[in-house]
Scaffold this motif. Sequence first.
Motif, mmCIF file in Angstrom:
data_model
loop_
_atom_site.group_PDB
_atom_site.id
_atom_site.type_symbol
_atom_site.label_atom_id
_atom_site.label_comp_id
_atom_site.label_asym_id
_atom_site.label_seq_id
_atom_site.Cartn_x
_atom_site.Cartn_y
_atom_site.Cartn_z
ATOM 1 N N LEU A 117 19.552 -9.407 -38.383
ATOM 2 C CA LEU A 117 20.706 -9.561 -39.262
ATOM 3 C C LEU A 117 20.297 -9.418 -40.718
ATOM 4 O O LEU A 117 19.310 -10.034 -41.151
ATOM 5 C CB LEU A 117 21.329 -10.948 -39.026
ATOM 6 N N ARG A 163 20.053 -14.167 -48.528
ATOM 7 C CA ARG A 163 19.382 -15.339 -47.928
ATOM 8 C C ARG A 163 17.897 -15.083 -47.657
ATOM 9 O O ARG A 163 17.389 -15.306 -46.555
ATOM 10 C CB ARG A 163 20.089 -15.782 -46.648
ATOM 11 N N ILE A 164 17.218 -14.624 -48.697
ATOM 12 C CA ILE A 164 15.764 -14.463 -48.585
ATOM 13 C C ILE A 164 15.111 -15.838 -48.725
ATOM 14 O O ILE A 164 15.788 -16.824 -49.020
ATOM 15 C CB ILE A 164 15.232 -13.505 -49.675
ATOM 16 N N PHE A 165 13.809 -15.905 -48.538
ATOM 17 C CA PHE A 165 13.087 -17.178 -48.685
ATOM 18 C C PHE A 165 12.605 -17.250 -50.140
ATOM 19 O O PHE A 165 11.657 -16.545 -50.507
ATOM 20 C CB PHE A 165 11.927 -17.252 -47.695
ATOM 21 N N PRO A 166 13.260 -18.055 -50.966
ATOM 22 C CA PRO A 166 13.057 -17.951 -52.421
ATOM 23 C C PRO A 166 11.650 -18.264 -52.917
ATOM 24 O O PRO A 166 11.196 -17.662 -53.889
ATOM 25 C CB PRO A 166 14.074 -18.939 -53.004
ATOM 26 N N ARG A 167 10.955 -19.201 -52.265
ATOM 27 C CA ARG A 167 9.624 -19.579 -52.783
ATOM 28 C C ARG A 167 8.509 -18.728 -52.192
ATOM 29 O O ARG A 167 7.384 -18.758 -52.668
ATOM 30 C CB ARG A 167 9.357 -21.071 -52.532
ATOM 31 N N LEU A 168 8.816 -18.000 -51.128
ATOM 32 C CA LEU A 168 7.803 -17.110 -50.550
ATOM 33 C C LEU A 168 7.763 -15.810 -51.343
ATOM 34 O O LEU A 168 8.787 -15.372 -51.868
ATOM 35 C CB LEU A 168 8.118 -16.807 -49.086
ATOM 36 N N VAL A 206 7.479 -12.748 -42.555
ATOM 37 C CA VAL A 206 8.344 -13.594 -41.715
ATOM 38 C C VAL A 206 9.146 -12.708 -40.763
ATOM 39 O O VAL A 206 9.323 -13.024 -39.587
ATOM 40 C CB VAL A 206 9.286 -14.470 -42.581
ATOM 41 N N ARG A 227 12.641 -15.599 -55.330
ATOM 42 C CA ARG A 227 13.697 -16.058 -56.235
ATOM 43 C C ARG A 227 13.637 -15.384 -57.599
ATOM 44 O O ARG A 227 14.585 -15.466 -58.375
ATOM 45 C CB ARG A 227 13.648 -17.584 -56.386
ATOM 46 N N ARG A 256 13.278 -6.872 -44.793
ATOM 47 C CA ARG A 256 12.826 -7.947 -43.892
ATOM 48 C C ARG A 256 13.404 -7.760 -42.488
ATOM 49 O O ARG A 256 12.736 -8.055 -41.489
ATOM 50 C CB ARG A 256 13.281 -9.283 -44.484
ATOM 51 N N ALA A 257 14.644 -7.263 -42.435
ATOM 52 C CA ALA A 257 15.257 -7.033 -41.118
ATOM 53 C C ALA A 257 14.697 -5.773 -40.458
ATOM 54 O O ALA A 257 14.573 -5.712 -39.239
ATOM 55 C CB ALA A 257 16.773 -6.918 -41.272
#
Lengths: 294, 239
Positions: free
Chosen positions: B81, B87-92, B100, B134, B148-149
């Motif tokens: 999805l 909705r990414i992982f902000p601190r990564l 991921v 972020r 990422r998808a």
Amino acid sequence: MSSYLITIGTMIAIQAIAVCGLNVIVGFAGQISLGHAAFLGIGAYTAALLATKAGLSFWMALPLVVAVCGSVGLLLGLPSIRLREDFLAITTIGINFIVEAVFRYVPFFGGALGIGGIPRVMFFGMRVKGTSFFLLCVAFLCLTLAACWWFKRSWAGLACAAIGEEEQAASTMGISPVRFKLLAFVIGTGMAGLAGSLYAHHMQFISAGDFSFSVSIALLSMLVLGGMGTLFGPLVGALILGALPEVFRPLVDYRMLFYTVLLLLVIRFQPAGLLGEESALRRILIPFVKGGMR
Amino acid sequence: MLLEVGGLHISYGDIEAVCGFDFHIGEGELVSVIGVNGAGKSSILQAVMGILPCRKGSIVYKGKDITSLPSHERARMGIRLVPERSRIFPRLTVYENLMVGLYGLKGRLNVGERVDWLYGLFPVLAERREQPGRTLSGGEQQQLAIARALISGPDLLLVDEVSMGLMPKLADEVFRLLRQLNTEQGLTMLLVEQNAVASLRISTRAYVLETGTCALHGDAAELMGNSHVLDVYLGREAK
């Protein structure tokens, strides 16, 4: 070094190990735990009972202690699957009170009198105490930090970080939130078990009050001060908050005030902790320890 | 048939968002679901991904009923999805975000090759690979969410409001890329979009969703000429 400083250093090292465990749960996996002292207590009581009633040495008992704590952590980590944030916080507080009450009121655990006569750690027939016990605690602390470093860089660590940041997005990437939340609880509580075992053999006497809710808050304060999710944050937090009460001993009536003011200042000016993202200390240290801060 | 959804009902408490929606996607198709805000488009994607439970209905993927499977198991079966608002992982970091997406597939895919391919598609991600997510702009975060998808080589890509918050030029580029992935690599996609013109232009088929039910469906080209679609979604000037 004087025995006074050795005792303080030993306590700081033990607390740092427990805070490392809390960091795995709170910092790495983004879960809330306000009852970490319960697991420190379970580790200490298990070690004490195995030593005094079963006659096991520290070394023989240690894997059992870590396994018991990890298993209880697995069991008590189950609420984290269904509960979020505030409800999980309340649940973990409840766990701390229940565990403390069990230690206090169940005769098997020594009741209000606690458990005494816990033997010193033996190493090749020699009693490990004073400086050598301090060095043993430092060695365990180094091992714990190495385990945290390895975990953080593993796929499991990455999965935990993803869950901590965006659980739903992580699950759409094939990561099972249940599996990794529980893994974080097991590792974190296992480390608390190690710290508890060292504590029991250091103090030689333990009672329920040693693992009260206020101890959980102190451990969490150390983590917040040092920097949640950072590798060395637990060590820095334990060093500062472990040493501060001793530094302010001449001002004994005011030391809790200093302690509180310090925490408020950190929350106001360095909310991610002293080693957290964009902190002043991190900016200074990063050129020297690049890659080891996160 | 890659995906078959029958009699899908989705509710938020007492409010029924989707009531009896049927649709299917064949391998290699790019299918759009268009509709106004609140029509239930995103709810359908979330139900297919396993984020939202179905009150009624069935979801069959590659011949297997996945209606009751959790989202991480659906992801492992090859469904990915691109969520609304990235909705990414902000601190990564950007690289960690991509990793991921590769979770559980490291042994089966050539990591370096996949990452290089994505950096070729999205050069800005290569420039910012060590930056936390972020710190990326909205458009860059959207590109990261798509990358990422894609990194896992999915069989079915669900794309939710990909143009939201993007400047028109970038949105056009993203739509062009999705079309390219579909035509050149045969990637099957289900696209949910408010930008009906752009999504119909790149789709093979489309469904028009109105208040939780299917109002129209058919070839995307035919729908673009449908008077109702022209009036409500495209505007007469699109003629």
